[in-house]
Design a protein around this motif. Structure first.
Motif, PDB file in Angstrom:
ATOM      1  N   GLY A   1       0.981  -1.337   0.106  1.00  0.00           N
ATOM      2  CA  GLY A   1       0.117   0.109   0.047  1.00  0.00           C
ATOM      3  C   GLY A   1       0.949   1.159   0.030  1.00  0.00           C
ATOM      4  N   LYS A   2       0.356   2.225  -0.501  1.00  0.00           N
ATOM      5  CA  LYS A   2       1.202   3.412  -0.712  1.00  0.00           C
ATOM      6  C   LYS A   2       0.308   4.879  -0.822  1.00  0.00           C
ATOM      7  N   TYR A   3       0.849   5.971  -0.367  1.00  0.00           N
ATOM      8  CA  TYR A   3       0.101   7.297  -0.615  1.00  0.00           C
ATOM      9  C   TYR A   3       1.325   8.335  -1.013  1.00  0.00           C
ATOM     10  N   PHE A   4       0.627   9.353  -1.957  1.00  0.00           N
ATOM     11  CA  PHE A   4       1.436  10.396  -2.230  1.00  0.00           C
ATOM     12  C   PHE A   4       1.260  11.478  -1.528  1.00  0.00           C
ATOM     13  N   LEU A   5       2.061  12.066  -0.938  1.00  0.00           N
ATOM     14  CA  LEU A   5       1.644  13.401  -0.016  1.00  0.00           C
ATOM     15  C   LEU A   5       2.373  14.803  -0.618  1.00  0.00           C
ATOM     16  N   GLU A   6       1.610  15.716  -1.009  1.00  0.00           N
ATOM     17  CA  GLU A   6       2.086  16.987  -1.280  1.00  0.00           C
ATOM     18  C   GLU A   6       1.950  17.759  -0.223  1.00  0.00           C
ATOM     19  N   LYS A   7       2.933  18.606   0.461  1.00  0.00           N
ATOM     20  CA  LYS A   7       2.906  19.186   1.702  1.00  0.00           C
ATOM     21  C   LYS A   7       2.275  20.743   1.395  1.00  0.00           C
TER      22      LYS A   7
END
Length: 334
Positions: A88-94
């Motif tokens: 499982g993965k997630y992409f984060l744009e801060k």
């Protein structure tokens, strides 16, 4: 002797553009691992407790790398299991200042989502534990994860182990045929400590009204489910993406207790702050004689996580105690 906490849930790869860049600007992505429940366990370990995490990773190099990440942060991984191929993965744009953060998930079909109750012997996992913690994210992932979690909670109940649930769930995650209103009440009614909000109590249990005070909603929840001894929440005032104020609150059936409001003026990373609050609460309730100290400790731990990059609150017990006691200077320690 150090207290021991066990958590259960998915651990994902977190991929982010460097610094505060947008996805459209990125030529590379920074990689860390994280998941709500594992974040809690690691934070407890940094506070000096024994901690272990139960999860399922793909049987490949990514699964082994994620296991190494947990071990690096002092977690027991003896009950990690392996199978299938997807992490499982997630992409984060801060976000920064007035621009909010953005998260994109890719977890459907992950190794953890395919977990089944027969894969875990919970009596063996929990044999020397003092506390078991879960979040509302896990039962939203799959029916198998829900059944595993229900087994864990009931086993902990039978063994006299305290159970806490951080049950504020993401309603858009429920895609496998069941709703949170069908699933969460059966899990929460067997908890000793529940972390939620007035909105959560209304949405998941049909109790109280939106806009009503937290204390009144917490009373209704404890009246319906008498096993629950404390209902806890964290409130956040967002001034900008970089400046927040937080406060912890707890209803214990007799008293409504609040921490001081903490002002966080330069946020580095707010992901995992709820998990830091939960770990602080666990530590506080296990080590202090009164709820005022416990909720103040939890709030201080949460505030400090805002200063730590990544998903996990890697601050020490001394750091939390210093802030809890009012030292907001951030002065160098020599």
């Amino acid at each position: 002797m150090a207290k021991k906490v066990i958590t259960f849930g998915e651990v994902m790869m977190r991929l982010s553009p460097p610094g505060y860049s947008k996805f459209s600007q990125a030529n590379s992505l920074e990689l860390v691992y994280g998941g709500g429940e594992a974040n809690v366990a690691i934070s407890c370990a940094y506070l000096g407790m024994k901690a272990g995490h139960v999860t399922r990773f793909p049987d490949n190099a990514l699964g082994k790398a994620a296991t190494q990440f947990l071990r690096k942060h002092w977690l027991s991984t003896e009950h990690v299991i392996y199978g299938d191929k997807m992490m499982g993965k997630y992409f984060l744009e801060k976000g920064a200042v007035h621009r909010p953060s953005e998260v994109i998930y890719e977890r459907e079909g992950s190794a953890f989502s395919l977990i089944e109750p027969s894969m875990i012997d919970w009596e063996d996992v929990l044999k020397d534990a003092d506390w078991f913690h879960w979040t509302g994210i896990t039962p939203a992932i799959s029916n198998g994860a829900t059944m595993c979690l229900l087994d864990a909670i009931k086993t902990a109940n039978k063994m006299g182990i305290t159970v806490s649930g951080d049950i504020n769930s993401r309603k858009n995650m429920w895609k496998y045929g069941k709703t949170m209103q069908e699933v969460i009440p059966e899990l929460a009614q067997n908890c000793d400590i529940v972390i939620t909000s007035s909105r959560g109590i209304n949405e998941m249990f049909g109790l109280g009204e939106l806009g009503k005070k937290f204390q009144s909603s917490a009373k209704l929840l404890m009246e319906k489910y008498p096993r629950i001894k404390k209902v806890v929440r964290k409130t956040r005032r967002t001034i900008s993406a970089s400046h927040h104020q937080i406060q912890g609150k707890i209803w214990n059936g007799q008293d409504y207790i609040k921490s001081d409001m903490l002002n966080i003026t330069h946020i580095i990373d707010r992901v995992g702050t709820g998990d830091a609050f939960a770990s602080g609460l666990i530590y506080g309730l296990l080590h202090y004689d009164n709820d005022q100290q416990a909720i103040s400790f939890a709030t201080a731990a949460c505030a400090l996580k805002h200063t730590v990059p990544g998903d996990v609150n890697m601050v020490s017990l001394d750091n939390v105690l210093s802030l809890m006691e009012g030292d907001t200077s951030g002065a160098i320690r020599r």
